[in-house]
Enzyme design. Structure first.
Site, PDB file in Angstrom:
ATOM      1  N   ASP B  11      15.326 -49.863 -66.906  1.00  0.00           N
ATOM      2  CA  ASP B  11      15.837 -48.504 -67.051  1.00  0.00           C
ATOM      3  C   ASP B  11      14.705 -47.638 -67.609  1.00  0.00           C
ATOM      4  OD1 ASP B  11      17.746 -46.308 -67.477  1.00  0.00           O
ATOM      5  OD2 ASP B  11      17.482 -46.788 -69.605  1.00  0.00           O
ATOM      6  N   TYR B  13      15.002 -43.866 -69.177  1.00  0.00           N
ATOM      7  CA  TYR B  13      15.214 -43.001 -70.342  1.00  0.00           C
ATOM      8  C   TYR B  13      15.806 -43.796 -71.506  1.00  0.00           C
ATOM      9  CZ  TYR B  13      14.368 -39.336 -66.951  1.00  0.00           C
ATOM     10  OH  TYR B  13      13.786 -38.545 -65.990  1.00  0.00           O
ATOM     11  N   ARG B  42      20.678 -34.777 -75.319  1.00  0.00           N
ATOM     12  CA  ARG B  42      20.836 -36.114 -74.733  1.00  0.00           C
ATOM     13  C   ARG B  42      22.322 -36.492 -74.630  1.00  0.00           C
ATOM     14  NH1 ARG B  42      19.418 -40.143 -71.323  1.00  0.00           N
ATOM     15  NH2 ARG B  42      19.697 -42.216 -72.188  1.00  0.00           N
ATOM     16  N   SER B 118      16.725 -45.608 -62.320  1.00  0.00           N
ATOM     17  CA  SER B 118      17.224 -44.604 -63.260  1.00  0.00           C
ATOM     18  C   SER B 118      18.269 -43.692 -62.650  1.00  0.00           C
ATOM     19  CB  SER B 118      16.025 -43.754 -63.715  1.00  0.00           C
ATOM     20  OG  SER B 118      16.441 -42.662 -64.489  1.00  0.00           O
ATOM     21  N   ASN B 119      19.068 -43.099 -63.548  1.00  0.00           N
ATOM     22  CA  ASN B 119      19.955 -41.999 -63.156  1.00  0.00           C
ATOM     23  C   ASN B 119      19.158 -40.743 -62.833  1.00  0.00           C
ATOM     24  OD1 ASN B 119      22.505 -43.150 -63.189  1.00  0.00           O
ATOM     25  ND2 ASN B 119      22.931 -42.645 -65.338  1.00  0.00           N
TER      26      ASN B 119
END
Lengths: 220, 220
Positions: B11, B13, B42, B118-119
């Site tokens: 991942d 972040y 965030r 990642s998103n």
């Protein structure tokens, strides 16, 4: 309020009942930790409901409320046993309504059909609503547990719509949870955001139709 | 590490890059508010990604990062304009890797295929990864934007699996985000939780296979 509105759907946790009214019970069991504990418990409860929905692994809100309680106690390094867990979960069935709610519901009664609709499962909702002072004013209790689709999915709001049996435009959807208002507006309900914490509007291009500081704004 | 493992999915972040390294830029623009601002930014970024997925209304992570930034600034009652928004969004493409990451990737390189997943959309990920010191060690950049299904949905992890082209059991999935580890474990990946904040395990009956305090634990 628009006279064509025939029914009002109220969210339960945070909207009619104050989830932080559990703080005093938390404080009683864990002196000095009541506020931190109730805040973390609620935060994790929502996170777990969303995660289960996103993973398509349904668990009832009671199970999620129990799991998030355990997590909160672990993170805060507070000891617990079956007994303390039971006391706290029982207390979640005895949350206090916000101060203005009973009077508002009383004034709306007989003018509109008043129902509650919640992510809570019936085993949490029924004891909470039926033993509260609000009970005489609530015509029906609708739970997403019947379709196992959490708010804010469109399927959850569709369940409320179908259960009520009115047209979409005959219903006002009322919640203090921003994510719930976004979901209900996205579904196509007319929505009223009870903005109890005076927060700014969310930035997802999905605005509520009305905004009040508390429920009494609905009477104007 | 199991020698049958052929690839590692990281991942981005919070796992390889520190999302809170943006705090100094926030502090520079809004003295005294850097930490509150980066934390709220965030928190809202994740909430918006989950909400969009739950409502089945996809928006790219860049769009969500912009919206959540605006929300955070509004909630903290900080003034902004196009220029300050642009500076902060650009800074999100220049986050710092955690201190141990480069050395760990260097030691894993040539032994395993190393990819990030990642998103984040490509317009955020590519500038971040490619201008960082980690770039020489990353074999591929996979984004959920290609399938428009956010983690932790099973569909998102399936996209990573298909893109990699390995068998599930040949892959180790590494993330510091608890919700991501739950999602990946639920999907069937072998998972390693980088528990940077020393948090307790989540209570959803979905446990990671490994747990490390930082990435260097992977080398043991």
């Amino acid at each position: 309020m628009n006279p064509n509105m025939k029914a009002i759907i109220f969210d339960v946790y945070g909207t009619l009942f104050d989830v932080y009214s559990i703080t005093s019970k938390c404080e009683e069991l864990y002196p000095g930790n009541g506020e931190k504990m109730s805040t973390l418990w609620r935060k994790k409860q929502l996170e777990y409901a969303f995660l289960c929905q996103l993973m398509d692994k349904y668990r009832s809100f009671l199970s999620i409320t129990r799991s998030s309680l355990k997590y909160a106690l672990n993170e805060l390094q507070l000891l617990y046993n079956e007994e303390s867990e039971k006391i706290l979960l029982e207390a979640y069935k005895q949350l206090s309504p916000f101060p203005e709610v009973e009077s508002v519901l009383q004034q709306l009664q007989n003018k509109k059909k008043l129902v509650v609709f919640s992510n809570g499962s019936h085993d949490m909702l029924e004891p909470l609503v039926k033993t509260s002072t609000l009970s005489p004013y609530i015509d029906d209790i609708i739970s997403i547990d019947d379709v196992k689709q959490y708010k804010p999915t469109p399927a959850s709001y569709l369940h409320a719509l179908r259960t009520l049996g009115y047209e979409k435009e005959e219903i006002l959807f009322v919640s203090s949870n921003g994510w719930d208002i976004i979901g209900a507006t996205n579904f196509g309900f007319k929505t009223a955001w009870v903005n109890r914490k005076n927060l700014p509007l969310d930035e997802l291009d999905t605005l509520p139709h009305f905004m009040f500081r508390d429920l009494s704004g609905m009477l104007k």
